[in-house]
Structures are given as structure tokens and as C-alpha cells.
Design a protein around this motif. Structure first.
Motif, mmCIF file in Angstrom:
data_model
loop_
_atom_site.group_PDB
_atom_site.id
_atom_site.type_symbol
_atom_site.label_atom_id
_atom_site.label_comp_id
_atom_site.label_asym_id
_atom_site.label_seq_id
_atom_site.Cartn_x
_atom_site.Cartn_y
_atom_site.Cartn_z
ATOM 1 N N SER A 20 0.840 -1.190 0.000
ATOM 2 C CA SER A 20 0.000 0.000 0.000
ATOM 3 C C SER A 20 0.882 1.250 0.000
ATOM 4 O O SER A 20 1.702 1.453 0.891
ATOM 5 N N LYS A 145 -7.135 -3.248 5.680
ATOM 6 C CA LYS A 145 -6.105 -3.271 4.639
ATOM 7 C C LYS A 145 -5.792 -1.879 4.137
ATOM 8 O O LYS A 145 -6.400 -0.904 4.554
ATOM 9 N N SER A 146 -4.812 -1.836 3.258
ATOM 10 C CA SER A 146 -4.466 -0.610 2.551
ATOM 11 C C SER A 146 -4.081 0.540 3.473
ATOM 12 O O SER A 146 -4.503 1.675 3.275
ATOM 13 N N ARG A 150 -8.376 1.613 5.204
ATOM 14 C CA ARG A 150 -9.436 0.785 5.779
ATOM 15 C C ARG A 150 -8.983 0.217 7.110
ATOM 16 O O ARG A 150 -8.394 -0.860 7.167
ATOM 17 N N GLN A 211 -16.416 10.357 -3.674
ATOM 18 C CA GLN A 211 -15.480 9.343 -4.157
ATOM 19 C C GLN A 211 -14.312 10.021 -4.847
ATOM 20 O O GLN A 211 -14.489 10.784 -5.787
ATOM 21 N N ASP A 215 -6.497 4.607 -8.618
ATOM 22 C CA ASP A 215 -6.493 3.201 -9.003
ATOM 23 C C ASP A 215 -6.391 2.279 -7.804
ATOM 24 O O ASP A 215 -6.694 1.101 -7.901
ATOM 25 N N SER A 216 -5.945 2.815 -6.667
ATOM 26 C CA SER A 216 -5.841 1.957 -5.496
ATOM 27 C C SER A 216 -7.145 1.938 -4.693
ATOM 28 O O SER A 216 -7.200 1.334 -3.643
ATOM 29 N N GLY A 217 -8.167 2.592 -5.205
ATOM 30 C CA GLY A 217 -9.450 2.591 -4.518
ATOM 31 C C GLY A 217 -10.124 1.240 -4.613
ATOM 32 O O GLY A 217 -9.766 0.416 -5.447
ATOM 33 N N GLU A 218 -11.109 1.016 -3.751
ATOM 34 C CA GLU A 218 -11.789 -0.277 -3.778
ATOM 35 C C GLU A 218 -13.216 -0.161 -4.289
ATOM 36 O O GLU A 218 -13.928 -1.153 -4.367
ATOM 37 N N ASP A 219 -13.644 1.049 -4.645
ATOM 38 C CA ASP A 219 -14.980 1.218 -5.187
ATOM 39 C C ASP A 219 -14.899 1.476 -6.686
ATOM 40 O O ASP A 219 -13.857 1.850 -7.215
ATOM 41 N N LYS A 269 -12.038 3.698 -10.804
ATOM 42 C CA LYS A 269 -11.828 3.168 -9.456
ATOM 43 C C LYS A 269 -11.656 4.354 -8.502
ATOM 44 O O LYS A 269 -10.992 5.330 -8.839
ATOM 45 N N ILE A 271 -11.825 5.819 -4.084
ATOM 46 C CA ILE A 271 -11.870 5.556 -2.646
ATOM 47 C C ILE A 271 -12.932 6.479 -2.045
ATOM 48 O O ILE A 271 -12.975 7.662 -2.347
#
Length: 425
Positions: A20, A145-146, A150, A211, A215-219, A269, A271
Motif C-alpha cells: 500500500s 487493509k491498505s 481501511r 469518491q 487506481d488503489s481505490g476499492e470502489d 476506481k 476511494i
RNA sequence: CGGGGAGUAGCGCAGCCUGGUAGCGCAUCUGGUUUGGGACCAGAGGGUCGAAGGUUCAAAUCCUUUCUCCCCGACCA
């Protein structure tokens, strides 16, 4: 602050296990330290950033007329039984208190704020009301994570509003939406943050999320072309993938919607950095919160709740606003505005010049981190780049003799020499 | 909670396959030389090899159990 006295130790390396980006940079820069998965200590630099973000949130919440309180993290089971959520919220941390009493660590505060509001709200004359607090939240995530994105323990500002009518809630809700975007702009995420139509979870049918593109977002969200005005400002909107197949929602969101239109939208993508809900009377009725209307009849206030996560925002900034050398803090949230480097601490002339500049900057009210250590110039440059303060003021032997300071902008890399006593901004 | 990877000095890692005196880099300490992009030389300190059990003359290494961390998925008021 003199670097030689600062409680930190920067690192060149980090475990290859940690992928991360925000965790890598914040840990290497000694902003945070992981205690367990999803739980971090904040060191002096990290705390300064977090505090600045929270202060911006505080200012914008105060600006829309809401008032700060502080509610507890430790909750008795009973208030969660009242709303029926003791067994429903699966991330609820449960523990035993003295006398084998059931307790919980608060993941959110409807159960606390609604009874609290009942001590203040009796009549329609007492409404509307809006209170918020900035506090540590606990959620027993199955998988933290991340880095800071989170966590199981994290900082959150949650605002709760109480209204006599739906229209009054709607008006306030829009003001909060505008205030949120103002916050994102101030912390440097405004350009990349989309107001997003989303499902409402258990509270309401729909909600709005904020939002941030990464690219490292999870949504996953679908950007809506063009902009929409929110209280005089043009904002960009999107639709969360969780409702992209909901035709009823799409008809309400997209003008002249035809089935299939959603497939033309561009996917991104992201966050989630904020979420606001219209709660209706879900909690005011469960908790028995009422006010007397003009006819003296009891009514349940209509509620809204509005969350934003300062620690997650800090992680998001680190994740997005950084380069291969390190962090790049936006000015409003940077731990220090200036990182002053004394390139040759063993040289009396250079040190005298650097000490004088440190003094001058401080007296001018500029937040400055002074690297006064007797280490190599390269190490100081690398360290300053990693820490990511917006400006680097470089005092070396040559400059000290000429009476000039070299100023470098961390973000642009632009350098300029200025006489002592002049700032580049 | 399912799947995969990893736990060895403060930090980052090698050693494990094929059992036999625990190593390297960074950091730290001492002395010296250095000083505009993570310097160099010489020396020093620092380890229950995640934990428990087992096999063996002997276990970091093989076997079993367990804990933790990271990643993917599920989940995400």
C-alpha cells in the motif's frame, strides 16, 4: 521545530510485504506506526497533518451552523438494543465491562446522539439542530487493509441533523454537500472527488458518497458527463456501481434516461472519502425522540447523518499526492510549510545563516521544520523529499556567503535563489 | 470467513530444498577522513530464528498444531 529534536526516524526501506503506497510512504516518513492490522499510532508529523485535516473539517462544519460536541466511544449494549442493531451491525466491537456487562465500541453514533438530542429538543421551536463530533471510531473489519484507507480504528467526523420537515432536511443536506466539497478542495482532493449517487445501506434507499479517483481505490463509480450546480458551484457527479443496474434510480439521476444509457458512462476506481444520508425518522422513532408541533401534537424529527474520515483522507492524500521520492503535502495540510536545510552544519558561517533564517521564519509566523543535523547534504535532500513539506529552503556554504537562500518547491521542483528575508510565496 | 504468500538483530533480507558453530545490508556506538542529492575506512554492540509440541545424537532447517502480518475474494453503518 529542529529536526534533531523531533520524535521520528525516517527509513530508506520498508517490507516488500507492504504494497500500500500510503502505508509505505507514511511509515517510511515516520508519520505513522502500525500497531496491528488497521490500527496505527500517529507520530508528531502525522498528528500535525491529521489535526490540520480535522481543523479544516471543523471550520467547514461550524460555517454551516453545526455545533461541535464530543460523544463517547464506549457504549452500553442497551442503546443498541433500542434500535435493534446490537446483532445487526456485524462490525460492532463487543466487550464485557465490570459485572459482566455488555458493552460496545462505537462504529457510529446514532444510538448516542438521538437520546442526547431528546434532552434539548421538545418543541418545533427547538429545531432545526445539528451537532457533530470528531472522534475515534471502531469497526471490526473482517479484513483491514491498505494502510490508513481501511482501518479497524480510525478518525471520523460524524454530523447529525434534526428537522421539522423534509424540505428543511433537504436544504441542510445540500449545504453539507457543498461544505464537503469545500473540504476536499482545501485538502487538495477537490479536483479528483466526485459526488456519487449510492445506495443507502440500511438507512435509506439512496445516499451520496464522495469518491476520490485513484487506481488503489476499492470502489467503482461511473462518471456522469458535465457538471451540476450545488449551491452556486459546479460539481462533478458519478453513480456508484452498486446501483448502476437500478433502473428506477437511473431514471431519477440521468435526465431523459433510456435503458442502456448507463453503459456509455466511463468507469473509474475510487476511494470513498465521505458519505451522507437522509435518515428520515428511523432513529428518532426508535429512540422515542419527539417534538411538539404547532398544534401541540408529538412528531418525530427528520434526521440526516453525514460522515467524513480524516484519517482516511490523510491516507488518500498520501496515496495520490506523492511521487517516487516521497510525499507531497498540499499547503493546508502539510506538517510544516517550510523544510529548512542546513547543508553544512559543521561550518560556522552556514550554520549561523541557517539559524538566523530559522529564527526569521518563526518570527514571521511560518511553520518551519529545521534540519540542523550534521549529516550529508544528500541525506537531507532525500529526507526532505520524503517528508514532503511544500517548500524547501536550502542554506549552503556558497549561499550563506552571498546572503541568499535557495528555495525549492516540492511539487513542481522549481528552484529560485532569493535574498534572506524574502519568501517565494 | 475462503484461497495464496510471509514471520530469522531496531528496520530490510539471505540461510531452510539437502539437519551439524546464525549471516548480509541499513540503523546504532567508537575513532578517523568527508560534506550541494541517502559518503568512505577501521572497529564494536545487538538473536528465546513468531509460539507450542514432536522426530533426531543434533532442528532456523523435517513433521503437527497455533498466532500474527501482507495480498486476492467475500463483507463493508
Amino acid at each position: 521545530m529542529r529536526r534533531s529534536h523531533l520524535f521520528l526516524k525516517t527509513r530508506k526501506e520498508i517490507s516488500k510485504e507492504e504494497v500500500s503506497r500510503n502505508a509505505q510512504l507514511l511509515t517510511r516518513g515516520s508519520y505513522v506506526n502500525q500497531v496491528m492490522a488497521g490500527v496505527y499510532s500517529y507520530l508528531p508529523l502525522g498528528l500535525r497533518v491529521l489535526t490540520k485535516i480535522e481543523q479544516i473539517v471543523r471550520e467547514e462544519m461550524n460555517a454551516i451552523g453545526s455545533q461541535e460536541v464530543l460523544m463517547p466511544a464506549l457504549h452500553p449494549r442497551e442503546i443498541w438494543d433500542v434500535t435493534g442493531r446490537w446483532d445487526k451491525v456485524d462490525v460492532l466491537f463487543k466487550l464485557k465491562g465490570a459485572g459482566d456487562r455488555d458493552l460496545a465500541l462505537g462504529p457510529t453514533h446514532e444510538e448516542v446522539v438521538t437520546p442526547l438530542a431528546s434532552t434539548v429538543i421538545n418543541s418545533y421551536r427547538d429545531l432545526p439542530q445539528a451537532v457533530y463530533h470528531i472522534q475515534t471510531k471502531f469497526r471490526n473489519e473482517a479484513r483491514a487493509k491498505s494502510g490508513l484507507l481501511r482501518g479497524r480504528e480510525f478518525r471520523m467526523k460524524d454530523l447529525y441533523s434534526f428537522h421539522t420537515t423534509q424540505e428543511d432536511l433537504d436544504t441542510f443536506y445540500d449545504r453539507v454537500m457543498a461544505a464537503y466539497m469545500k473540504i476536499y478542495r482545501r485538502i487538495g482532493l477537490g479536483e479528483r472527488t466526485l459526488i456519487t449517487y449510492a445506495s443507502g445501506g440500511v438507512f435509506s434507499k439512496y445516499s451520496h458518497e464522495f469518491q476520490t479517483l485513484t487506481d488503489s481505490g476499492e470502489d467503482v463509480v461511473y462518471a456522469i458527463p458535465g457538471t451540476t450546480e450545488v449551491l452556486g458551484v459546479q460539481e462533478r457527479f458519478a453513480i456508484n456501481s452498486e446501483i448502476i443496474d437500478d433502473q428506477e434510480a437511473l431514471r431519477g439521476i440521468l435526465p431523459n434516461y433510456q435503458p442502456g444509457d448507463e453503459q456509455k458512462l466511463v468507469q473509474h476506481k475510487t476511494i470513498e472519502v465521505g458519505n451522507i444520508f437522509k435518515l428520515g425518522t428511523r432513529f428518532s422513532s426508535a429512540c422515542g425522540l419527539t417534538f411538539a408541533d404547532k398544534d401541540g401534537k408529538p412528531q418525530h424529527p427528520i434526521m440526516g447523518c453525514y460522515g467524513i474520515g480524516p484519517s482516511r483522507m490523510m491516507g488518500t492524500i498520501a496515496e495520490i499526492l506523492s511521487d517516487e521520492k516521497g510525499l507531497i503535502w498540499p499547503e493546508e495540510v502539510a506538517p510544516y510549510k517550510v523544510n529548512l536545510l542546513n547543508l553544512k552544519a559543521s561550518d560556522a558561517t552556514t550554520t549561523q545563516a541557517a539559524d538566523a533564517l530559522y529564527d526569521t521564519l518563526q518570527r514571521a509566523g511560518v511553520e518551519v521544520l529545521y534540519d540542523d543535523r550534521d549529516v550529508s547534504a544528500g541525506e537531507k535532500f532525500a529526507d526532505a523529499d520524503l517528508l514532503g513539506c511544500p517548500w524547501q529552503a536550502v542554506v549552503g556554504p556558497k549561499g550563506a556567503e552571498k546572503g541568499v537562500v535557495e528555495w525549492a518547491n516540492r511539487r513542481t521542483g522549481a528552484k529560485q535563489e532569493l535574498p534572506v528575508g524574502q519568501w517565494p510565496w
